[in-house]
Design a protein around this motif. Structure first.
Motif, short mmCIF file in Angstrom:
data_model
loop_
_atom_site.label_atom_id
_atom_site.label_comp_id
_atom_site.label_asym_id
_atom_site.label_seq_id
_atom_site.Cartn_x
_atom_site.Cartn_y
_atom_site.Cartn_z
N MET B 243 0.83 -1.20 0.00
CA MET B 243 0.00 0.00 0.00
C MET B 243 0.86 1.25 0.00
O MET B 243 0.58 2.22 -0.71
CB MET B 243 -0.91 -0.01 1.25
N GLU B 244 1.91 1.18 0.80
CA GLU B 244 2.81 2.33 0.86
C GLU B 244 3.41 2.60 -0.51
O GLU B 244 3.41 3.75 -1.01
CB GLU B 244 3.94 2.07 1.87
N THR B 245 3.91 1.55 -1.10
CA THR B 245 4.55 1.77 -2.40
C THR B 245 3.53 2.26 -3.42
O THR B 245 3.80 3.17 -4.21
CB THR B 245 5.17 0.46 -2.91
N LEU B 246 2.35 1.64 -3.38
CA LEU B 246 1.33 2.09 -4.31
C LEU B 246 1.02 3.56 -4.06
O LEU B 246 0.87 4.35 -5.00
CB LEU B 246 0.07 1.25 -4.13
N ASN B 247 0.90 3.90 -2.82
CA ASN B 247 0.61 5.29 -2.49
C ASN B 247 1.70 6.22 -3.00
O ASN B 247 1.43 7.32 -3.49
CB ASN B 247 0.48 5.41 -0.96
N ASN B 248 2.93 5.73 -2.87
CA ASN B 248 4.03 6.59 -3.32
C ASN B 248 4.09 6.70 -4.84
O ASN B 248 4.62 7.68 -5.37
CB ASN B 248 5.37 6.03 -2.80
N TYR B 249 3.60 5.65 -5.49
CA TYR B 249 3.58 5.75 -6.96
C TYR B 249 2.63 6.81 -7.44
O TYR B 249 2.81 7.41 -8.50
CB TYR B 249 3.20 4.40 -7.58
N LEU B 250 1.58 7.07 -6.65
CA LEU B 250 0.61 8.07 -7.08
C LEU B 250 1.25 9.47 -7.02
O LEU B 250 2.29 9.66 -6.39
CB LEU B 250 -0.62 8.03 -6.16
N ASP B 251 0.54 10.43 -7.66
CA ASP B 251 1.02 11.84 -7.56
C ASP B 251 0.77 12.36 -6.17
O ASP B 251 -0.04 11.82 -5.40
CB ASP B 251 0.27 12.73 -8.55
N ILE B 252 1.44 13.38 -5.90
CA ILE B 252 1.34 13.88 -4.53
C ILE B 252 -0.08 14.31 -4.22
O ILE B 252 -0.56 14.19 -3.09
CB ILE B 252 2.35 15.04 -4.30
N GLU B 253 -0.79 14.80 -5.28
CA GLU B 253 -2.14 15.29 -4.98
C GLU B 253 -3.07 14.15 -4.65
O GLU B 253 -3.97 14.28 -3.82
CB GLU B 253 -2.72 16.05 -6.18
N ASP B 254 -2.85 12.99 -5.33
CA ASP B 254 -3.84 11.92 -5.16
C ASP B 254 -3.49 10.98 -4.03
O ASP B 254 -4.17 9.97 -3.81
CB ASP B 254 -3.92 11.09 -6.45
N ARG B 255 -2.35 11.29 -3.38
CA ARG B 255 -1.98 10.36 -2.32
C ARG B 255 -2.98 10.39 -1.23
O ARG B 255 -3.50 11.42 -0.82
CB ARG B 255 -0.60 10.71 -1.75
N LEU B 256 -3.19 9.19 -0.70
CA LEU B 256 -4.08 9.12 0.48
C LEU B 256 -3.28 9.44 1.71
O LEU B 256 -2.06 9.58 1.69
CB LEU B 256 -4.67 7.71 0.61
N GLU B 257 -3.97 9.48 2.83
CA GLU B 257 -3.22 9.68 4.08
C GLU B 257 -2.45 8.44 4.40
O GLU B 257 -2.84 7.32 4.00
CB GLU B 257 -4.20 9.98 5.22
N PRO B 258 -1.38 8.57 5.12
CA PRO B 258 -0.65 7.33 5.47
C PRO B 258 -1.53 6.43 6.33
O PRO B 258 -2.27 6.88 7.19
CB PRO B 258 0.57 7.84 6.24
N PHE B 259 -1.36 5.18 6.04
CA PHE B 259 -2.26 4.19 6.63
C PHE B 259 -1.82 3.90 8.04
O PHE B 259 -0.69 3.58 8.32
CB PHE B 259 -2.23 2.93 5.78
N VAL B 260 -2.78 4.04 8.90
CA VAL B 260 -2.48 3.68 10.29
C VAL B 260 -3.45 2.58 10.70
O VAL B 260 -4.68 2.69 10.52
CB VAL B 260 -2.65 4.93 11.23
N TRP B 261 -2.84 1.58 11.26
CA TRP B 261 -3.68 0.42 11.65
C TRP B 261 -4.21 0.69 13.04
O TRP B 261 -3.49 0.75 14.00
CB TRP B 261 -2.80 -0.82 11.62
N THR B 262 -5.50 0.87 13.13
CA THR B 262 -6.09 1.10 14.44
C THR B 262 -7.01 -0.07 14.78
O THR B 262 -7.72 -0.59 13.92
CB THR B 262 -6.91 2.42 14.46
#
Lengths: 105, 264
Positions: B243-262
């Motif tokens: 997920m992190e890598t996928l998130n980083n592949y996206l553009d900065i605008e479309d990035r989601l918030e960093p995933f926190v496991w709660t």
């Protein structure tokens, strides 16, 4: 000695021997019957035979017991193995708890 | 015949030893201790110097072909004349008269009287023979006379003590047999009880073993559980990384918030 008297003497001698043998035989027979009466009257041989026969029946029971004891020995070994495995599993539960905690973080 | 042959040997022995008679005083002394206290010196004359100390007839006298004691008394006379032995009182109870056979010369035998005295050493065997009690012969009758007194022996024998002894022995045997039988029965009982106990124990043990097998099987699932948990954890981590890598592949605008496991 004239031969006639010697033959008569011989017959007398054989006759006396026979009679003596008869008397001795009678005495021996009496003694043997007395002994037989004693042993039969006491019934010792019958009693002992009964008890020996009863004891011989226990032979089967004793074989049974022996085989059961051998099975029990094997059972003990199996139980030991199971106990070890259960101990190991019980200890692993602790580890799993820690893992779950770690996963939750 | 065998008996006559042996008596011939004995008679030759006798003639040789007759000359040594006075010198063998010890033998003669021994012979006189044979004498019964009640009956005089019956038997010393019967002895032969060939076998000193024995009063029984020779080995093969009682052959099957002869009446006993015939050749023994016929061929072995006491002496040349009865006068020589008048020192001791001779009581011959034999029915057959003795023949006087003439030997070579007139061998006169002079016999010493019986030696008495407290310091006389008595032959132990002869003393034992003398101490034998008087007993009746088996056959009371002679050959010609019928036995009129046969049951006399049985009358003299008192059966009561013998009967008591036999009854005691019988009861003793019964008691011993009963004792042994009771002990054996006790042993049998114990064996049976032991067998029962062992049977019960083994059934209990097999039940326990089955239960333990079930428990062990159940508890072994824990290990499976931990395996699966591990895999789950790994997969989760991988997912997070991907997920992190996928998130980083996206553009900065479309990035989601960093995933926190709660945890919920």
């Amino acid at each position: 000695m004239a031969s006639a008297s010697s033959t008569s003497a011989r017959s007398l001698f054989t006759d006396s021997k026979m009679r003596l043998a008869d008397r001795v035989q009678v005495n021996v027979n009496n003694i043997s019957s007395l002994a037989r009466q004693i042993t039969r009257g006491s019934k010792s041989s019958e009693i002992l035979m009964h008890s020996a026969r009863n004891f011989a029946v226990q032979e089967h029971l004793m074989e049974n017991s022996e085989s059961n004891l051998k099975k029990m020995q094997l059972l003990c070994v199996h139980l030991g193995y199971q106990h070890d495995s259960m101990l190991k599993s019980a200890q692993q539960i602790e580890e799993v708890k820690e893992q779950v905690c770690a996963m939750q973080r | 015949m065998g008996s006559e042959h042996s008596t011939h040997v004995h008679s030759s022995h006798r003639t040789a030893s007759l000359n040594h008679d006075p010198k063998q005083s010890s033998n003669i002394r021994r012979q006189h201790t044979i004498a019964n206290p009640g009956g005089g010196a019956d038997h010393p004359e019967l002895y032969d110097n060939g076998r000193p100390g024995s009063i029984s007839p020779g080995p093969s006298v009682c052959s099957d072909t002869d009446l006993p004691y015939i050749s023994y008394t016929v061929n072995r006379p006491i002496g040349d004349s009865p006068k020589l032995t008048n020192r001791q009182i001779v009581k011959t109870k034999r029915k057959i008269p003795t023949k006087q056979t003439k030997k070579s010369a007139h061998n006169i035998v002079v016999v010493k009287p019986a030696a008495t005295g407290p310091n006389l050493d008595r032959d132990p065997d002869i003393m034992r023979l003398q101490s034998i009690p008087m007993f009746l012969p088996i056959m009371r009758a002679t050959l010609n006379l019928p036995a009129a007194r046969d049951p006399e022996v049985l009358e003299r024998l008192d059966p009561a003590p013998l009967h008591k002894l036999c009854v005691k022995y019988q009861t003793h045997l019964t008691a011993c047999a009963n004792f042994v039988a009771t002990e054996q029965n006790q042993l049998t009982q114990k064996v049976r009880e032991t067998d029962n106990e062992i049977g019960k124990i083994i059934s209990a043990a097999t039940d326990k073993q089955k239960k333990f097998a079930k428990y062990a099987e159940k508890l072994a699932k824990v290990q499976e559980l931990s395996h699966q948990l591990n895999r789950c954890h790994m997969l989760l981590n991988q997912t997070l990384e991907s997920m992190e890598t996928l998130n980083n592949y996206l553009d900065i605008e479309d990035r989601l918030e960093p995933f926190v496991w709660t945890t919920g």
